[in-house]
Design an enzyme around this catalytic site. Structure first.
Site, PDB file in Angstrom:
ATOM      1  N   ASP A   1       0.816  -1.222   0.000  1.00 48.13           N
ATOM      2  CA  ASP A   1       0.000   0.000   0.000  1.00 48.13           C
ATOM      3  C   ASP A   1       0.850   1.272   0.000  1.00 48.13           C
ATOM      4  OD1 ASP A   1      -2.428   1.309  -0.066  1.00 48.13           O
ATOM      5  OD2 ASP A   1      -2.596   1.421   2.121  1.00 48.13           O
TER       6      ASP A   1
ATOM      7  N   LEU B   1      10.977 -20.409  -3.393  1.00 46.34           N
ATOM      8  CA  LEU B   1       9.945 -19.587  -2.773  1.00 46.34           C
ATOM      9  C   LEU B   1       8.608 -19.684  -3.525  1.00 46.34           C
ATOM     10  CD1 LEU B   1      10.080 -16.388  -0.981  1.00 46.34           C
ATOM     11  CD2 LEU B   1       9.007 -16.094  -3.193  1.00 46.34           C
TER      12      LEU B   1
ATOM     13  N   HIS C   1       2.232   3.027  -8.915  1.00 41.06           N
ATOM     14  CA  HIS C   1       2.037   1.582  -9.097  1.00 41.06           C
ATOM     15  C   HIS C   1       3.230   0.979  -9.848  1.00 41.06           C
ATOM     16  CE1 HIS C   1      -1.873   1.990  -7.438  1.00 41.06           C
ATOM     17  NE2 HIS C   1      -2.415   2.613  -8.461  1.00 41.06           N
TER      18      HIS C   1
HETATM   19  C1  IPE Z   1      -1.767   0.116  -3.282  1.00 39.77           C
HETATM   20  O1  IPE Z   1      -1.518   1.474  -3.380  1.00 39.77           O
HETATM   21  C2  IPE Z   1      -2.031  -0.520  -4.605  1.00 39.77           C
HETATM   22  C3  IPE Z   1      -3.441  -0.907  -4.806  1.00 39.77           C
HETATM   23  C4  IPE Z   1      -4.365  -0.856  -3.907  1.00 39.77           C
HETATM   24  C5  IPE Z   1      -3.804  -1.378  -6.125  1.00 39.77           C
HETATM   25  P1  IPE Z   1      -2.695   2.536  -3.386  1.00 39.77           P
HETATM   26  O2  IPE Z   1      -3.115   2.798  -4.784  1.00 39.77           O
HETATM   27  O3  IPE Z   1      -3.794   2.108  -2.486  1.00 39.77           O
HETATM   28  O4  IPE Z   1      -1.963   3.786  -2.810  1.00 39.77           O
HETATM   29  P2  IPE Z   1      -2.563   4.819  -1.778  1.00 39.77           P
HETATM   30  O5  IPE Z   1      -3.013   4.055  -0.579  1.00 39.77           O
HETATM   31  O6  IPE Z   1      -3.702   5.523  -2.461  1.00 39.77           O
HETATM   32  O7  IPE Z   1      -1.421   5.739  -1.484  1.00 39.77           O
HETATM   33  C1  IPE Z   2      -5.239  -2.694   0.096  1.00 38.42           C
HETATM   34  O1  IPE Z   2      -4.972  -1.366  -0.188  1.00 38.42           O
HETATM   35  C2  IPE Z   2      -5.251  -3.502  -1.158  1.00 38.42           C
HETATM   36  C3  IPE Z   2      -3.975  -3.608  -1.846  1.00 38.42           C
HETATM   37  C4  IPE Z   2      -2.824  -3.193  -1.409  1.00 38.42           C
HETATM   38  C5  IPE Z   2      -4.022  -4.283  -3.116  1.00 38.42           C
HETATM   39  P1  IPE Z   2      -6.166  -0.310  -0.321  1.00 38.42           P
HETATM   40  O2  IPE Z   2      -5.557   1.005  -0.575  1.00 38.42           O
HETATM   41  O3  IPE Z   2      -7.176  -0.784  -1.293  1.00 38.42           O
HETATM   42  O4  IPE Z   2      -6.803  -0.385   1.133  1.00 38.42           O
HETATM   43  P2  IPE Z   2      -7.752   0.616   1.899  1.00 38.42           P
HETATM   44  O5  IPE Z   2      -8.798   1.068   0.918  1.00 38.42           O
HETATM   45  O6  IPE Z   2      -6.904   1.763   2.330  1.00 38.42           O
HETATM   46  O7  IPE Z   2      -8.277  -0.157   3.047  1.00 38.42           O
HETATM   47 MG    MG Z   3      -4.170   2.389  -0.498  1.00 37.71          MG
END
Ligand code: IPE
Ligand code: IPE
Ligand code: MG
Length: 262
Positions: free
Chosen positions: A36, A147, A53
């Site tokens: 995240d 792994l 990403h």
């Molecule tokens: C995690 O990074 C990747 C996915 C959930 C696909 P985010 O896209 O959630 O990044 P933030 O949390 O908005 O910074």
């Molecule tokens: C969790 O991240 C899912 C992934 C990292 C793929 P999100 O950004 O979707 O989670 P929330 O919305 O903050 O809980």
């Molecule tokens: Mg996120």
């Protein structure tokens, strides 16, 4: 920078930069990572979220290699949740293309590193092209003995548990099994993570302290490690820091510490 571990025995201490003190004989068997903070990482620099990403893929590559080198048995990486469809169409499409690109670019190397790739989640709901790529990657690496890399794409733990319950219910209806024979081992068997070692450690970068529908059943006695560092800035040294902290935890599993007195 990290150097490849060249120890011969699993009990050798790692010589990789940044992981001094990690006891390789007591590694978490299975580590889950909620990748995240990609969007925030990008936005902080005035970049598009999608570039976050892309940078996140680099972290995944480095962390998987580092985990494999020290002898971790399994990594489950959360790449796209069943809730992430709520995001704008452009971001979802970008992510789906990124998964496809990741397989195209990394499969040879992952295979040569003896990594066994598996995809968990509702893969059947993804595009046919992606499904075929995922199946090919799984088939190609199925006999690898290093792994296990579970990539969670369109994964939600409630969905996973619901699917397992449906399979078991069908077996009861079809008189293949009795209600009394249903136990935890059977439920484990019908989850997407069947056959993967027990989950010992969950890592969440990005500064949030929640589980976001990830591995709810498997997390029963896993240790959590959180960091404010966003996933694109997460390096092998952070993985080692998490493992070091894990090795200091007192895992009682509901029992008592061995030093406890009555
Ligand atoms: C995690 O990074 C990747 C996915 C959930 C696909 P985010 O896209 O959630 O990044 P933030 O949390 O908005 O910074
Ligand atoms: C969790 O991240 C899912 C992934 C990292 C793929 P999100 O950004 O979707 O989670 P929330 O919305 O903050 O809980
Ligand atoms: Mg996120």
């Amino acid at each position: 920078m990290w150097k490849k571990w060249i120890g011969k025995k699993n009990t050798d201490f790692a010589t990789i930069d940044g992981c001094d003190g990690v006891d390789l004989s007591r590694l978490p068997r299975h580590i889950a990572i909620i990748m995240d903070g990609n969007g925030r990482w990008a936005q902080k620099q005035g970049l598009l979220r999608t570039l976050g990403h892309r940078a996140g893929v680099e972290s995944l590559k480095e962390v998987v290699r580092a985990a494999s080198n020290i002898g971790v048995q399994a990594i489950t990486a959360y790449a796209f949740s069943t809730e992430n469809w709520k995001r704008p169409d452009e971001e979802v499409s970008f992510l789906m293309n990124l998964f496809s690109e990741y397989i195209d670019r990394e499969l040879d190397e992952l295979d040569s590193e003896n990594i066994k790739i598996r995809f968990i989640g509702r893969i059947d709901e993804l595009s046919n092209v992606l499904q075929t790529k995922f199946e090919n990657a799984q088939t190609r690496t199925v006999n690898n003995t290093g792994l296990i890399l579970n990539l969670a794409v369109n994964y939600g733990s409630r969905d996973e548990i619901t699917r397992a319950v449906k399979i078991i219910a069908q077996k009861v209806v079809g008189n293949e099994i009795s209600v009394n024979s249903i136990n935890e081992t059977m439920i484990d068997h019908y989850l997407d993570t069947a056959g993967v070692p027990q989950l010992d450690l969950i890592i969440r970068p990005g500064g949030d302290y929640r589980i976001s529908n990830f591995l709810l059943w498997q997390a029963a006695y896993a240790e959590f490690w959180y960091t404010d560092i966003n996933w694109p800035d997460f390096k092998p040294c952070h993985l080692y820091a998490a493992i070091l902290e894990y090795q200091k935890r007192d895992r009682r599993f509901g029992g008592l510490n061995k030093n406890s007195t009555l």
